[in-house]
Write a protein that holds these residues in place. Sequence first.
Motif, PDB file in Angstrom:
ATOM      1  N   ALA A 128       0.814  -1.217   0.000  1.00  0.00           N
ATOM      2  CA  ALA A 128       0.000   0.000   0.000  1.00  0.00           C
ATOM      3  C   ALA A 128       0.846   1.265   0.000  1.00  0.00           C
ATOM      4  O   ALA A 128       0.541   2.225  -0.719  1.00  0.00           O
ATOM      5  N   ASP A 129       1.912   1.290   0.806  1.00  0.00           N
ATOM      6  CA  ASP A 129       2.766   2.472   0.864  1.00  0.00           C
ATOM      7  C   ASP A 129       3.458   2.714  -0.473  1.00  0.00           C
ATOM      8  O   ASP A 129       3.549   3.854  -0.944  1.00  0.00           O
ATOM      9  N   LEU A 130       3.949   1.637  -1.063  1.00  0.00           N
ATOM     10  CA  LEU A 130       4.625   1.768  -2.350  1.00  0.00           C
ATOM     11  C   LEU A 130       3.640   2.202  -3.429  1.00  0.00           C
ATOM     12  O   LEU A 130       3.969   3.033  -4.283  1.00  0.00           O
ATOM     13  N   ARG A 131       2.414   1.676  -3.392  1.00  0.00           N
ATOM     14  CA  ARG A 131       1.396   2.081  -4.365  1.00  0.00           C
ATOM     15  C   ARG A 131       1.127   3.575  -4.268  1.00  0.00           C
ATOM     16  O   ARG A 131       0.994   4.263  -5.285  1.00  0.00           O
ATOM     17  N   ALA A 132       1.028   4.093  -3.039  1.00  0.00           N
ATOM     18  CA  ALA A 132       0.761   5.528  -2.849  1.00  0.00           C
ATOM     19  C   ALA A 132       1.899   6.370  -3.404  1.00  0.00           C
ATOM     20  O   ALA A 132       1.667   7.403  -4.049  1.00  0.00           O
ATOM     21  N   GLU A 133       3.135   5.957  -3.166  1.00  0.00           N
ATOM     22  CA  GLU A 133       4.276   6.701  -3.682  1.00  0.00           C
ATOM     23  C   GLU A 133       4.331   6.638  -5.205  1.00  0.00           C
ATOM     24  O   GLU A 133       4.619   7.637  -5.874  1.00  0.00           O
ATOM     25  N   ILE A 134       4.057   5.459  -5.754  1.00  0.00           N
ATOM     26  CA  ILE A 134       4.093   5.310  -7.216  1.00  0.00           C
ATOM     27  C   ILE A 134       3.011   6.175  -7.853  1.00  0.00           C
ATOM     28  O   ILE A 134       3.238   6.773  -8.919  1.00  0.00           O
ATOM     29  N   GLU A 135       1.864   6.279  -7.209  1.00  0.00           N
ATOM     30  CA  GLU A 135       0.797   7.109  -7.772  1.00  0.00           C
ATOM     31  C   GLU A 135       1.260   8.563  -7.908  1.00  0.00           C
ATOM     32  O   GLU A 135       0.967   9.226  -8.905  1.00  0.00           O
ATOM     33  N   GLN A 136       2.001   9.050  -6.915  1.00  0.00           N
ATOM     34  CA  GLN A 136       2.519  10.412  -7.009  1.00  0.00           C
ATOM     35  C   GLN A 136       3.538  10.543  -8.137  1.00  0.00           C
ATOM     36  O   GLN A 136       3.571  11.554  -8.846  1.00  0.00           O
ATOM     37  N   ILE A 137       4.361   9.518  -8.310  1.00  0.00           N
ATOM     38  CA  ILE A 137       5.320   9.506  -9.419  1.00  0.00           C
ATOM     39  C   ILE A 137       4.569   9.564 -10.745  1.00  0.00           C
ATOM     40  O   ILE A 137       4.941  10.309 -11.663  1.00  0.00           O
ATOM     41  N   VAL A 138       3.511   8.783 -10.849  1.00  0.00           N
ATOM     42  CA  VAL A 138       2.738   8.727 -12.088  1.00  0.00           C
ATOM     43  C   VAL A 138       2.064  10.064 -12.377  1.00  0.00           C
ATOM     44  O   VAL A 138       2.074  10.549 -13.514  1.00  0.00           O
ATOM     45  N   LEU A 139       1.480  10.682 -11.358  1.00  0.00           N
ATOM     46  CA  LEU A 139       0.816  11.966 -11.567  1.00  0.00           C
ATOM     47  C   LEU A 139       1.807  13.024 -12.057  1.00  0.00           C
ATOM     48  O   LEU A 139       1.494  13.820 -12.956  1.00  0.00           O
ATOM     49  N   ALA A 140       3.002  13.029 -11.470  1.00  0.00           N
ATOM     50  CA  ALA A 140       4.031  13.955 -11.935  1.00  0.00           C
ATOM     51  C   ALA A 140       4.451  13.615 -13.368  1.00  0.00           C
ATOM     52  O   ALA A 140       4.685  14.513 -14.192  1.00  0.00           O
ATOM     53  N   ALA A 141       4.528  12.327 -13.668  1.00  0.00           N
ATOM     54  CA  ALA A 141       4.919  11.906 -15.015  1.00  0.00           C
ATOM     55  C   ALA A 141       3.865  12.300 -16.039  1.00  0.00           C
ATOM     56  O   ALA A 141       4.194  12.640 -17.181  1.00  0.00           O
ATOM     57  N   VAL A 142       2.585  12.251 -15.654  1.00  0.00           N
ATOM     58  CA  VAL A 142       1.523  12.700 -16.554  1.00  0.00           C
ATOM     59  C   VAL A 142       1.741  14.173 -16.905  1.00  0.00           C
ATOM     60  O   VAL A 142       1.670  14.571 -18.071  1.00  0.00           O
ATOM     61  N   ALA A 143       2.005  14.991 -15.881  1.00  0.00           N
ATOM     62  CA  ALA A 143       2.221  16.421 -16.115  1.00  0.00           C
ATOM     63  C   ALA A 143       3.411  16.665 -17.047  1.00  0.00           C
ATOM     64  O   ALA A 143       3.375  17.553 -17.907  1.00  0.00           O
ATOM     65  N   HIS A 144       4.451  15.844 -16.906  1.00  0.00           N
ATOM     66  CA  HIS A 144       5.662  16.037 -17.698  1.00  0.00           C
ATOM     67  C   HIS A 144       5.559  15.425 -19.094  1.00  0.00           C
ATOM     68  O   HIS A 144       6.156  15.936 -20.039  1.00  0.00           O
TER      69      HIS A 144
END
Length: 212
Positions: A73-89
Amino acid sequence: MADLAAVASGSHTATLRVADLISASSGDQRADLLDAVASAAAGGNAPSRDLLVAITAQLGLARPAIASVTSNADLRAEIEQIVLAAVAHSIGGFEGRSRYTTWLHRLARNRAITAAQRRVDGPAPLDPTTIDCLERGIDQRRMSSLASERQVVRQAIDALPDTYRAVVVLRDLHGLSYTDIADRLDLELNTVRSRLARGRALLAEALGGLDS
């Protein structure tokens, strides 16, 4: 649609209206609306990009792809933030040949696999800001230099708009959980996630600009 054109011009009211419409829709209607926003964002329209990131966070669109890779769960939450930033970029690479959700699924799964592999086989996963900076072309030596020059990073954080700086400081400097941040700032959890993603993206742009 008229509202989407208003979003493209920066209308806050239209942005909220389109966000509500996407949230309330489903099936092909939702997919069509997401594709329209994604296409506008891919064309370089900042309000559409911000709306896309916020809606992706609010609806948890990346979570199924992430969950298919890791159950932590913790890793999923962190990856989601990575993905959201990657979407913006990376949204500029969306060409509309497939649904936005298909494009997102592929991006999210790739990021999840990379993060999970680092967790298992390599050093601790890099924080999202570091990953974003690396993806924007800052080499490892430069990133190490930035890490050692805390004043530079602190100044970049201080320069963030108040809305985003608060969540970045509470999460990345003080290590508060998303729930604690939401409680402290009296925000919805999805708002915390979307503001954190946007704040980290802005921070990555500021740090990336040091090389220009």
